[in-house]
Design a protein around this motif. Sequence first.
Motif, PDB file in Angstrom:
ATOM      1  N   THR A  77      55.042  29.463  57.363  1.00  0.00           N
ATOM      2  CA  THR A  77      56.023  29.895  58.386  1.00  0.00           C
ATOM      3  C   THR A  77      57.328  29.635  57.585  1.00  0.00           C
ATOM      4  OG1 THR A  77      56.511  27.614  59.377  1.00  0.00           O
ATOM      5  CG2 THR A  77      54.718  29.031  60.338  1.00  0.00           C
ATOM      6  N   GLU A  78      58.466  30.381  58.254  1.00  0.00           N
ATOM      7  CA  GLU A  78      59.661  30.260  57.476  1.00  0.00           C
ATOM      8  C   GLU A  78      60.223  28.808  57.314  1.00  0.00           C
ATOM      9  OE1 GLU A  78      61.886  33.003  56.657  1.00  0.00           O
ATOM     10  OE2 GLU A  78      61.087  34.592  57.887  1.00  0.00           O
ATOM     11  N   GLN A  79      60.071  28.010  58.323  1.00  0.00           N
ATOM     12  CA  GLN A  79      60.337  26.564  58.302  1.00  0.00           C
ATOM     13  C   GLN A  79      59.445  25.875  56.970  1.00  0.00           C
ATOM     14  OE1 GLN A  79      63.239  25.075  59.745  1.00  0.00           O
ATOM     15  NE2 GLN A  79      62.671  23.527  58.151  1.00  0.00           N
ATOM     16  N   GLY A  80      58.217  26.021  57.203  1.00  0.00           N
ATOM     17  CA  GLY A  80      57.313  25.682  56.455  1.00  0.00           C
ATOM     18  C   GLY A  80      57.585  25.771  54.864  1.00  0.00           C
ATOM     19  N   PHE A  81      58.154  26.937  54.744  1.00  0.00           N
ATOM     20  CA  PHE A  81      58.571  27.329  53.267  1.00  0.00           C
ATOM     21  C   PHE A  81      59.799  26.507  52.952  1.00  0.00           C
ATOM     22  CE2 PHE A  81      60.033  30.790  50.182  1.00  0.00           C
ATOM     23  CZ  PHE A  81      58.922  30.385  49.049  1.00  0.00           C
ATOM     24  N   ILE A  82      60.431  26.346  53.846  1.00  0.00           N
ATOM     25  CA  ILE A  82      61.729  25.880  53.668  1.00  0.00           C
ATOM     26  C   ILE A  82      61.608  24.126  53.286  1.00  0.00           C
ATOM     27  CG2 ILE A  82      64.036  24.386  54.574  1.00  0.00           C
ATOM     28  CD1 ILE A  82      64.346  27.286  56.258  1.00  0.00           C
ATOM     29  N   ASP A  83      60.656  23.581  54.130  1.00  0.00           N
ATOM     30  CA  ASP A  83      60.221  22.147  53.661  1.00  0.00           C
ATOM     31  C   ASP A  83      59.509  22.188  52.432  1.00  0.00           C
ATOM     32  OD1 ASP A  83      61.254  21.725  56.343  1.00  0.00           O
ATOM     33  OD2 ASP A  83      59.288  21.765  57.472  1.00  0.00           O
ATOM     34  N   PHE A  84      58.634  22.897  52.010  1.00  0.00           N
ATOM     35  CA  PHE A  84      57.937  22.858  50.847  1.00  0.00           C
ATOM     36  C   PHE A  84      59.041  22.993  49.587  1.00  0.00           C
ATOM     37  CE2 PHE A  84      56.608  25.433  47.095  1.00  0.00           C
ATOM     38  CZ  PHE A  84      55.720  24.367  46.585  1.00  0.00           C
ATOM     39  N   ASN A  85      59.978  23.771  49.703  1.00  0.00           N
ATOM     40  CA  ASN A  85      60.884  23.889  48.673  1.00  0.00           C
ATOM     41  C   ASN A  85      61.794  22.736  48.657  1.00  0.00           C
ATOM     42  OD1 ASN A  85      60.372  26.672  47.528  1.00  0.00           O
ATOM     43  ND2 ASN A  85      61.114  27.486  49.703  1.00  0.00           N
ATOM     44  N   ALA A  86      62.039  21.977  49.684  1.00  0.00           N
ATOM     45  CA  ALA A  86      62.712  20.735  49.333  1.00  0.00           C
ATOM     46  C   ALA A  86      62.113  19.821  48.642  1.00  0.00           C
ATOM     47  CB  ALA A  86      63.041  20.396  50.966  1.00  0.00           C
ATOM     48  N   ILE A  87      61.042  19.542  48.856  1.00  0.00           N
ATOM     49  CA  ILE A  87      59.947  18.893  48.023  1.00  0.00           C
ATOM     50  C   ILE A  87      59.778  19.203  46.458  1.00  0.00           C
ATOM     51  CG2 ILE A  87      57.542  18.019  47.741  1.00  0.00           C
ATOM     52  CD1 ILE A  87      57.058  18.452  50.665  1.00  0.00           C
ATOM     53  N   TYR A  88      59.596  20.475  46.401  1.00  0.00           N
ATOM     54  CA  TYR A  88      59.542  20.896  45.012  1.00  0.00           C
ATOM     55  C   TYR A  88      60.624  20.718  44.132  1.00  0.00           C
ATOM     56  CZ  TYR A  88      59.664  25.068  41.662  1.00  0.00           C
ATOM     57  OH  TYR A  88      59.847  25.919  40.697  1.00  0.00           O
ATOM     58  N   ILE A  89      61.998  21.092  44.863  1.00  0.00           N
ATOM     59  CA  ILE A  89      63.212  21.147  44.062  1.00  0.00           C
ATOM     60  C   ILE A  89      63.375  19.630  43.789  1.00  0.00           C
ATOM     61  CG2 ILE A  89      65.800  21.345  44.582  1.00  0.00           C
ATOM     62  CD1 ILE A  89      65.141  23.765  46.142  1.00  0.00           C
ATOM     63  N   THR A  90      62.943  18.711  44.347  1.00  0.00           N
ATOM     64  CA  THR A  90      63.053  17.172  44.144  1.00  0.00           C
ATOM     65  C   THR A  90      62.752  16.806  42.540  1.00  0.00           C
ATOM     66  OG1 THR A  90      62.801  16.436  46.396  1.00  0.00           O
ATOM     67  CG2 THR A  90      62.685  14.740  44.471  1.00  0.00           C
ATOM     68  N   THR A  91      62.030  17.421  41.997  1.00  0.00           N
ATOM     69  CA  THR A  91      61.465  16.941  40.543  1.00  0.00           C
ATOM     70  C   THR A  91      62.283  17.750  39.762  1.00  0.00           C
ATOM     71  OG1 THR A  91      59.207  16.628  41.265  1.00  0.00           O
ATOM     72  CG2 THR A  91      59.550  17.256  38.969  1.00  0.00           C
ATOM     73  N   LEU A  92      62.773  19.183  40.111  1.00  0.00           N
ATOM     74  CA  LEU A  92      63.615  19.907  39.296  1.00  0.00           C
ATOM     75  C   LEU A  92      64.840  19.188  39.242  1.00  0.00           C
ATOM     76  CD1 LEU A  92      63.108  23.707  40.496  1.00  0.00           C
ATOM     77  CD2 LEU A  92      61.689  22.243  38.689  1.00  0.00           C
ATOM     78  N   LYS A  93      65.318  18.538  40.157  1.00  0.00           N
ATOM     79  CA  LYS A  93      66.659  17.696  40.052  1.00  0.00           C
ATOM     80  C   LYS A  93      66.509  16.434  39.280  1.00  0.00           C
ATOM     81  CE  LYS A  93      68.452  19.004  44.490  1.00  0.00           C
ATOM     82  NZ  LYS A  93      68.663  18.572  45.855  1.00  0.00           N
ATOM     83  N   GLU A  94      65.319  15.952  39.159  1.00  0.00           N
ATOM     84  CA  GLU A  94      65.095  14.601  38.536  1.00  0.00           C
ATOM     85  C   GLU A  94      64.757  14.998  36.714  1.00  0.00           C
ATOM     86  OE1 GLU A  94      61.439  13.195  39.851  1.00  0.00           O
ATOM     87  OE2 GLU A  94      62.192  12.181  41.703  1.00  0.00           O
ATOM     88  N   TRP A  95      64.665  16.379  36.530  1.00  0.00           N
ATOM     89  CA  TRP A  95      64.330  16.784  35.136  1.00  0.00           C
ATOM     90  C   TRP A  95      65.719  17.413  34.856  1.00  0.00           C
ATOM     91  CZ3 TRP A  95      59.228  19.611  34.373  1.00  0.00           C
ATOM     92  CH2 TRP A  95      58.175  18.671  34.426  1.00  0.00           C
ATOM     93  N   GLY A  96      66.841  17.337  35.413  1.00  0.00           N
ATOM     94  CA  GLY A  96      68.074  17.874  35.156  1.00  0.00           C
ATOM     95  C   GLY A  96      68.114  19.538  35.016  1.00  0.00           C
ATOM     96  N   LEU A  97      67.312  20.024  35.989  1.00  0.00           N
ATOM     97  CA  LEU A  97      67.487  21.424  35.719  1.00  0.00           C
ATOM     98  C   LEU A  97      68.089  21.915  37.014  1.00  0.00           C
ATOM     99  CD1 LEU A  97      63.531  21.662  35.272  1.00  0.00           C
ATOM    100  CD2 LEU A  97      65.046  22.897  33.783  1.00  0.00           C
ATOM    101  N   PHE A  98      68.159  21.487  38.253  1.00  0.00           N
ATOM    102  CA  PHE A  98      68.882  22.057  39.287  1.00  0.00           C
ATOM    103  C   PHE A  98      70.165  21.323  39.260  1.00  0.00           C
ATOM    104  CE2 PHE A  98      70.024  22.401  43.645  1.00  0.00           C
ATOM    105  CZ  PHE A  98      69.423  23.432  43.964  1.00  0.00           C
ATOM    106  N   ARG A  99      71.340  22.280  38.979  1.00  0.00           N
ATOM    107  CA  ARG A  99      72.842  22.016  38.615  1.00  0.00           C
ATOM    108  C   ARG A  99      73.601  22.542  39.458  1.00  0.00           C
ATOM    109  NH1 ARG A  99      72.967  20.704  32.219  1.00  0.00           N
ATOM    110  NH2 ARG A  99      71.383  19.450  32.130  1.00  0.00           N
ATOM    111  N   ASP A 100      74.385  21.870  39.988  1.00  0.00           N
ATOM    112  CA  ASP A 100      75.698  22.858  40.809  1.00  0.00           C
ATOM    113  C   ASP A 100      75.214  23.676  41.925  1.00  0.00           C
ATOM    114  OD1 ASP A 100      77.634  21.246  39.241  1.00  0.00           O
ATOM    115  OD2 ASP A 100      77.243  22.630  37.793  1.00  0.00           O
TER     116      ASP A 100
END
Length: 249
Positions: A77-100
């Motif tokens: 669902t639209e909300q389910g996709f938002i929730d999944f992306n929030a989990i996925y992005i967590t590791t990207l931030k830890e790896w120094g990939l998600f910036r600004d």
Amino acid sequence: MADVIDFAPGGYRFIKGVSQYSAGVAAQPGFRLERVRFARPVPLAEGFDRIAAIIKAAGRPLTAFAACELRSPAPFTEQGFIDFNAIYITTLKEWGLFRDGLNPIARSNVCPEVFPPAEPSFYAFSFTTAAPDAPPSFVVAGSGEAPEGHATYHDHIVNRGDVSPEGLRGKARFVLAEMERRMAALGFTWADATAAQLYTVHDVHPFLADEIARRGAMRAGLTWHFNRPPVQELEYEMDCRGLAIEHVA
């Protein structure tokens, strides 16, 4: 024209997309993109661990991670996709990939109609390696038949609910044009692509020749995955790439 941003820690540039992914990546001079496909999909947490090990074994930092291909159990669902992306992005931030607020990782996330995984999983990923004389290489992220960046997909789907041959033709035209727009932003065309992937469970044969083949999207053949796009009511998705080196792990 699309915004193309240099991501120096990774050795690549990317097309600014939405928070969950970029629209595409290309290796900077002195680097090349390599793709690794897993022999079978690997659940998300384990997949991140395996990706980290492969990148480190190649002598590269985790910021060399540039693109990934995911498989999910069923369209969100639209909300389910938002929730999944929030989990996925967590590791990207830890790896120094998600910036600004910018995410450089190109991505596709599709749902096998037959033998789906039990949970969201990695199917493949791409990363940069140092290669002074490497030819240019790129990966364009997956796109379904709705423009990115809106609050929802629902209200912007091309020919929403129409899976007739003509309805699908319109969806395909939109997606093919988006592939071409993204490649052009990175400096490429279909002539540079080594692979094009299609994700749909519908019959594309009525327009395969005149809409897909004739515009050059099948120069290197076409890999058709019997998959659905990741959000409910999307019916047609593609991605493409131009890479000299691919592995199976």
